[in-house]
Design a protein around this motif. Structure first.
Motif, PDB file in Angstrom:
ATOM      1  N   LYS A   1       0.821  -1.203   0.000  1.00  0.00           N
ATOM      2  CA  LYS A   1       0.000   0.000   0.000  1.00  0.00           C
ATOM      3  C   LYS A   1       0.858   1.257   0.000  1.00  0.00           C
ATOM      4  O   LYS A   1       0.608   2.197  -0.776  1.00  0.00           O
ATOM      5  N   GLN A   2       1.884   1.282   0.839  1.00  0.00           N
ATOM      6  CA  GLN A   2       2.742   2.460   0.882  1.00  0.00           C
ATOM      7  C   GLN A   2       3.540   2.606  -0.405  1.00  0.00           C
ATOM      8  O   GLN A   2       3.812   3.722  -0.861  1.00  0.00           O
ATOM      9  N   THR A   3       3.899   1.481  -1.023  1.00  0.00           N
ATOM     10  CA  THR A   3       4.599   1.529  -2.308  1.00  0.00           C
ATOM     11  C   THR A   3       3.717   2.179  -3.370  1.00  0.00           C
ATOM     12  O   THR A   3       4.176   3.012  -4.162  1.00  0.00           O
ATOM     13  N   ILE A   4       2.441   1.803  -3.392  1.00  0.00           N
ATOM     14  CA  ILE A   4       1.484   2.402  -4.324  1.00  0.00           C
ATOM     15  C   ILE A   4       1.352   3.906  -4.053  1.00  0.00           C
ATOM     16  O   ILE A   4       1.423   4.733  -4.970  1.00  0.00           O
ATOM     17  N   ASN A   5       1.172   4.246  -2.779  1.00  0.00           N
ATOM     18  CA  ASN A   5       1.016   5.657  -2.416  1.00  0.00           C
ATOM     19  C   ASN A   5       2.251   6.475  -2.786  1.00  0.00           C
ATOM     20  O   ASN A   5       2.137   7.597  -3.292  1.00  0.00           O
ATOM     21  N   ASN A   6       3.437   5.902  -2.534  1.00  0.00           N
ATOM     22  CA  ASN A   6       4.677   6.619  -2.845  1.00  0.00           C
ATOM     23  C   ASN A   6       4.802   6.891  -4.347  1.00  0.00           C
ATOM     24  O   ASN A   6       5.288   7.953  -4.756  1.00  0.00           O
TER      25      ASN A   6
ATOM     26  N   ILE B   1       2.318   7.295  -6.471  1.00  0.00           N
ATOM     27  CA  ILE B   1       1.363   8.345  -6.821  1.00  0.00           C
ATOM     28  C   ILE B   1       1.895   9.709  -6.390  1.00  0.00           C
ATOM     29  O   ILE B   1       1.817  10.690  -7.140  1.00  0.00           O
ATOM     30  N   ILE B   2       2.457   9.775  -5.184  1.00  0.00           N
ATOM     31  CA  ILE B   2       2.998  11.038  -4.682  1.00  0.00           C
ATOM     32  C   ILE B   2       4.159  11.511  -5.543  1.00  0.00           C
ATOM     33  O   ILE B   2       4.276  12.703  -5.870  1.00  0.00           O
ATOM     34  N   ALA B   3       5.029  10.588  -5.944  1.00  0.00           N
ATOM     35  CA  ALA B   3       6.163  10.967  -6.799  1.00  0.00           C
ATOM     36  C   ALA B   3       5.671  11.561  -8.111  1.00  0.00           C
ATOM     37  O   ALA B   3       6.211  12.570  -8.597  1.00  0.00           O
ATOM     38  N   GLU B   4       4.630  10.945  -8.689  1.00  0.00           N
ATOM     39  CA  GLU B   4       4.094  11.457  -9.949  1.00  0.00           C
ATOM     40  C   GLU B   4       3.390  12.790  -9.735  1.00  0.00           C
ATOM     41  O   GLU B   4       3.496  13.696 -10.573  1.00  0.00           O
ATOM     42  N   ALA B   5       2.684  12.927  -8.606  1.00  0.00           N
ATOM     43  CA  ALA B   5       1.997  14.176  -8.308  1.00  0.00           C
ATOM     44  C   ALA B   5       3.000  15.323  -8.175  1.00  0.00           C
ATOM     45  O   ALA B   5       2.793  16.417  -8.723  1.00  0.00           O
TER      46      ALA B   5
ATOM     47  N   LYS C   1      -1.615  15.465   1.267  1.00  0.00           N
ATOM     48  CA  LYS C   1      -1.165  15.997   2.554  1.00  0.00           C
ATOM     49  C   LYS C   1      -0.828  14.879   3.527  1.00  0.00           C
ATOM     50  O   LYS C   1       0.156  14.961   4.274  1.00  0.00           O
ATOM     51  N   LYS C   2      -1.623  13.805   3.504  1.00  0.00           N
ATOM     52  CA  LYS C   2      -1.374  12.675   4.403  1.00  0.00           C
ATOM     53  C   LYS C   2      -0.043  12.003   4.089  1.00  0.00           C
ATOM     54  O   LYS C   2       0.684  11.576   5.000  1.00  0.00           O
ATOM     55  N   ASN C   3       0.299  11.909   2.815  1.00  0.00           N
ATOM     56  CA  ASN C   3       1.485  11.164   2.412  1.00  0.00           C
ATOM     57  C   ASN C   3       2.717  12.034   2.170  1.00  0.00           C
ATOM     58  O   ASN C   3       3.841  11.523   2.217  1.00  0.00           O
ATOM     59  N   ALA C   4       2.517  13.316   1.908  1.00  0.00           N
ATOM     60  CA  ALA C   4       3.649  14.208   1.633  1.00  0.00           C
ATOM     61  C   ALA C   4       3.893  15.216   2.742  1.00  0.00           C
ATOM     62  O   ALA C   4       4.905  15.916   2.729  1.00  0.00           O
TER      63      ALA C   4
END
Length: 317
Positions: A256-261, A263-267, A298-301
């Motif tokens: 899950k964190q790999t997926i989120n990371n 998405i955040i990198a692309e964002a 905001k939650k992940n970055a």
């Protein structure tokens, strides 16, 4: 990279290295530097002693990504290195590999650094009539492998001799040089594959796993529209708990964190490099509502998309 790759000889080394220094300095405000976009001097391969290259870029590689692969052997010295989702200390006798287009950075290189850095494009081999599978199938070039290894003295010596051969290969016709260097780079790749495989067999750490590779491939193709672990697990025919366990064992973080990371990198990349507004970026990343994307970001970055984007131009004001 833009244009047709060219073979570079000893006279071009300083030119390319100077371009790296200029780009690293000029585009720091990008936060994540797309070297394919910023570098206007294409090349097939480059190799440098670390003691030459690291001081040239002021002992720092800012967060960046690029098509050429990096293979770095640190004989002496230290730094803090990040490659994809992995962050690790570099120390004496460290080997690390940066796959193509994978985000990486390094900080606090010590002044006593010595070793080698090799950069190359896959096309360099294809242009010299090497079968593609000889290169593309190497585990050490896969995004899922843990990208670093601590070597012993004999292993470091053996690899050092291979790097030295490439550094010294400046005689003969251009075609002969290109073929010889391609052969030596392939020899380095084969040796690296053996080192990582041997370390995995001897120790308890997982350097490569085909399921992790398949997960990363699926993630790269679908992260803009799929964020649920169970959907990836179903596509891989594995239980979500087992997938999470496998990814955590391999990378230190959950699926899950790999997926989120990712998405955040692309964002962050889109916030830096595109003129799209927050709503359009949210839609591109699969969020139906901009406020859902902002909450996720905001939650992940640790900050909002607007605050992150504002921080990019604040130093210029």
């Amino acid at each position: 990279m833009p244009g047709n790759p060219i073979y570079t000889d000893k006279n071009d080394d300083a030119i390319v290295l100077e371009k790296y220094r200029q780009v690293y300095r000029k585009y720091l405000d990008d936060k994540i530097i797309d070297m394919d976009k910023r570098m206007k001097h294409p090349f097939d391969f480059q190799i440098y002693p670390l003691e030459t290259a690291v001081p040239y870029v002021n002992y720092t590689v800012p967060p960046s990504r690029q098509t050429p692969y990096w293979i770095v052997l640190v004989k002496k010295g230290s730094c803090e290195k990040s490659i994809g989702s992995f962050t690790f200390p570099v120390k004496e006798q460290t080997l690390f590999i940066v796959p193509k287009r994978v985000l990486h950075s390094s900080n606090n290189w010590s002044a006593d650094i010595s070793g080698y850095v090799l950069l190359f494009n896959i096309d360099f081999f294809l242009n010299n009539a090497f079968p593609k599978h000889l290169i593309s199938n190497k585990k050490v070039l896969k995004n899922s492998i843990r990208p670093y290894l601590y070597l012993d003295a004999p292993q470091t010596k053996q690899l050092s001799e291979m790097f030295e051969t490439i550094l010294q290969e400046r005689s003969g016709s251009e075609r002969e040089r290109k073929e010889m260097i391609a052969i030596k780079i392939l020899e380095i790749l084969i040796n690296c594959d053996r080192l990582f495989s041997r370390a995995e067999q001897i120790g308890n750490e997982s350097y490569y796993h085909p399921m992790v590779e398949r997960f990363n491939s699926l993630l790269e193709a679908n992260f803009m529209k799929e964020r649920m672990v169970n959907l990836y697990a179903a596509a891989l025919n594995i239980h979500p708990n087992n997938l999470n366990f496998l990814i955590r064992e391999h990378t230190g973080i959950s699926a899950k964190q790999t997926i989120n990371n990712r998405i955040i990198a692309e964002a962050k990349y889109l916030l830096v490099h595109s003129d799209k507004n927050i709503k359009d970026i949210a839609n591109q990343l699969g969020f139906e509502e901009a406020h859902n994307f902002s909450t996720f970001f905001k939650k992940n970055a640790g900050t909002s998309p607007l605050a992150y984007k504002a921080s990019l131009i604040a130093p210029l004001q």
